[in-house]
Design a protein around this motif. Structure first.
Motif, PDB file in Angstrom:
ATOM      1  N   UNK A   1       8.830  13.413   3.643  1.00 13.99           N
ATOM      2  CA  UNK A   1       7.798  13.745   4.650  1.00 13.99           C
ATOM      3  C   UNK A   1       7.228  12.544   5.438  1.00 13.99           C
ATOM      4  N   UNK A   2       6.564  11.725   4.279  1.00 10.59           N
ATOM      5  CA  UNK A   2       5.848  10.619   4.809  1.00 10.59           C
ATOM      6  C   UNK A   2       6.947   9.565   5.363  1.00 10.59           C
TER       7      UNK A   2
ATOM      8  N   UNK B   1      -2.733   6.355   2.957  1.00  8.10           N
ATOM      9  CA  UNK B   1      -1.707   7.230   2.347  1.00  8.10           C
ATOM     10  C   UNK B   1      -0.888   6.423   1.344  1.00  8.10           C
ATOM     11  N   UNK B   2      -0.236   5.487   2.324  1.00 10.64           N
ATOM     12  CA  UNK B   2       0.635   4.320   1.592  1.00 10.64           C
ATOM     13  C   UNK B   2       0.072   3.885   0.305  1.00 10.64           C
ATOM     14  N   UNK B   3      -0.957   3.594   0.540  1.00 19.21           N
ATOM     15  CA  UNK B   3      -1.740   2.920  -0.785  1.00 19.21           C
ATOM     16  C   UNK B   3      -1.624   3.679  -1.932  1.00 19.21           C
ATOM     17  N   UNK B   4      -2.054   5.195  -1.781  1.00 20.23           N
ATOM     18  CA  UNK B   4      -2.362   6.021  -2.923  1.00 20.23           C
ATOM     19  C   UNK B   4      -0.681   6.537  -3.232  1.00 20.23           C
TER      20      UNK B   4
ATOM     21  N   UNK C   1       0.603   3.519  -5.623  1.00 19.72           N
ATOM     22  CA  UNK C   1      -0.319   3.657  -6.805  1.00 19.72           C
ATOM     23  C   UNK C   1       0.156   4.844  -7.545  1.00 19.72           C
ATOM     24  N   UNK C   2       0.625   5.700  -7.167  1.00 25.56           N
ATOM     25  CA  UNK C   2       1.290   6.906  -7.987  1.00 25.56           C
ATOM     26  C   UNK C   2       2.772   6.847  -8.296  1.00 25.56           C
ATOM     27  N   UNK C   3       3.367   5.640  -7.488  1.00 28.86           N
ATOM     28  CA  UNK C   3       4.877   5.543  -7.658  1.00 28.86           C
ATOM     29  C   UNK C   3       5.670   6.406  -7.026  1.00 28.86           C
ATOM     30  N   UNK C   4       5.021   7.139  -6.094  1.00 28.58           N
ATOM     31  CA  UNK C   4       5.827   8.023  -5.171  1.00 28.58           C
ATOM     32  C   UNK C   4       6.536   7.301  -4.068  1.00 28.58           C
ATOM     33  N   UNK C   5       5.823   6.480  -3.552  1.00 31.37           N
ATOM     34  CA  UNK C   5       6.539   5.384  -2.482  1.00 31.37           C
ATOM     35  C   UNK C   5       6.475   3.977  -2.960  1.00 31.37           C
ATOM     36  N   UNK C   6       7.058   3.188  -2.353  1.00 34.78           N
ATOM     37  CA  UNK C   6       7.266   1.948  -2.618  1.00 34.78           C
ATOM     38  C   UNK C   6       7.462   0.754  -1.661  1.00 34.78           C
TER      39      UNK C   6
END
Length: 271
Positions: free
Chosen positions: A186-187, A260-263, A266-271
């Motif tokens: 979604x992001x 949002x990109x940062x969080x 940080x939780x390895x959901x995005x890169x």
């Protein structure tokens, strides 16, 4: 087994649980190429142990990453699989039989059919999960991936044959895996909308969930797969609604994009 002048191309990030099965399912490929975007598990070592050449490339988005992979292939004909996908023995045999003729033709691509394994069992009725037709085999001089960050598609002109047998997709080992993927996809989709300046249409929101659920649960026959079908339809409808809410936030609160990109990173959901 004799090989054919074909490259199997797989993009990966932390796919240690899946990559060996994927690579081993295509024994006839003369080259196996893995484009890895910084895995910190054993993906790279396992891929190399199973005959793959590994190239490191920071994440570009799904479409651009696949186009980069195309430039790294040694052969013009390319078979694309995700790490959680693998050929069935029936499709592997069909490809071995039909590939020489296809490669000698002017065809730009070929469609394969994908069958989804969900919660440990194949889906039987839900239409997108039973023999979904996908362009995954192509000549790199005649086809190109769209540049979308997510939900990319292969673009080409001309007719393309469809193979009969299916390849398999192990779709998210658990519901938490699926929810994290929904959040990430979604992001990415909303960032594409933001780049294109898509209008915000929040007036659609009250109807989006119901219509998306109805489409999948009833018209795409998810209800025939019992509670698993209900869960797939509910997840798809929630995704359709959440995308619109998140996009509204991006447009009306621009600072939320970077935060949002940062969080997510940080939780390895995005890169």
């Amino acid at each position: 087994m004799p090989t054919l002048p074909l490259t199997l191309a797989v993009i990966t990030h932390n796919e240690a649980d899946n990559i060996a099965r994927c690579l081993n399912s295509v024994p006839f490929a003369a080259e196996k190429l893995v484009i890895d975007s910084g895995s910190d598990d054993d993906t790279v070592a396992i891929a190399q142990a199973h005959g793959a050449r590994v190239v490191q490339q920071d994440w570009l988005g799904f479409g651009p990453q696949r186009n980069f992979a195309t430039t790294q292939c040694s052969h013009d004909w390319i078979l694309v699989l995700d790490a959680d996908e693998y050929l069935s023995p029936e499709l592997a045999a069909e490809l071995e039989q039909r590939l020489p003729e296809l490669m000698a033709s002017d065809a730009p691509a070929a469609y394969l059919r994908r069958s989804t394994i969900y919660m440990g069992r194949p889906m039987r009725w839900y239409r997108p999960a039973v023999g979904e037709r996908m362009a995954r085999l192509y000549h790199r001089g005649r086809a190109r991936w769209s540049d979308a960050r997510v939900h990319e598609s292969l673009r080409f002109d001309g007719a393309a044959p469809t193979l009969r047998a299916s390849f398999n997709h192990l779709n998210n080992p658990t519901l938490p895996h699926k929810q994290l993927k929904v959040l990430r996809y979604a992001e990415l989709k909303c960032r594409d909308w933001l780049d294109k300046g898509k209008p915000v249409r929040m007036w659609q929101a009250p109807f989006v969930f119901a219509l998306a659920f109805l489409k999948d649960y009833v018209f795409r026959l998810a209800f025939m797969d019992g509670w698993r079908g209900f869960m797939i339809a509910q997840t798809a409808a929630s995704y359709a609604l959440y995308k619109r809410m998140r996009y509204y936030e991006m447009v009306n609160h621009p600072e939320s994009v970077a935060r949002a990109a940062a969080v997510l990173t940080r939780h390895q959901i995005d890169r």
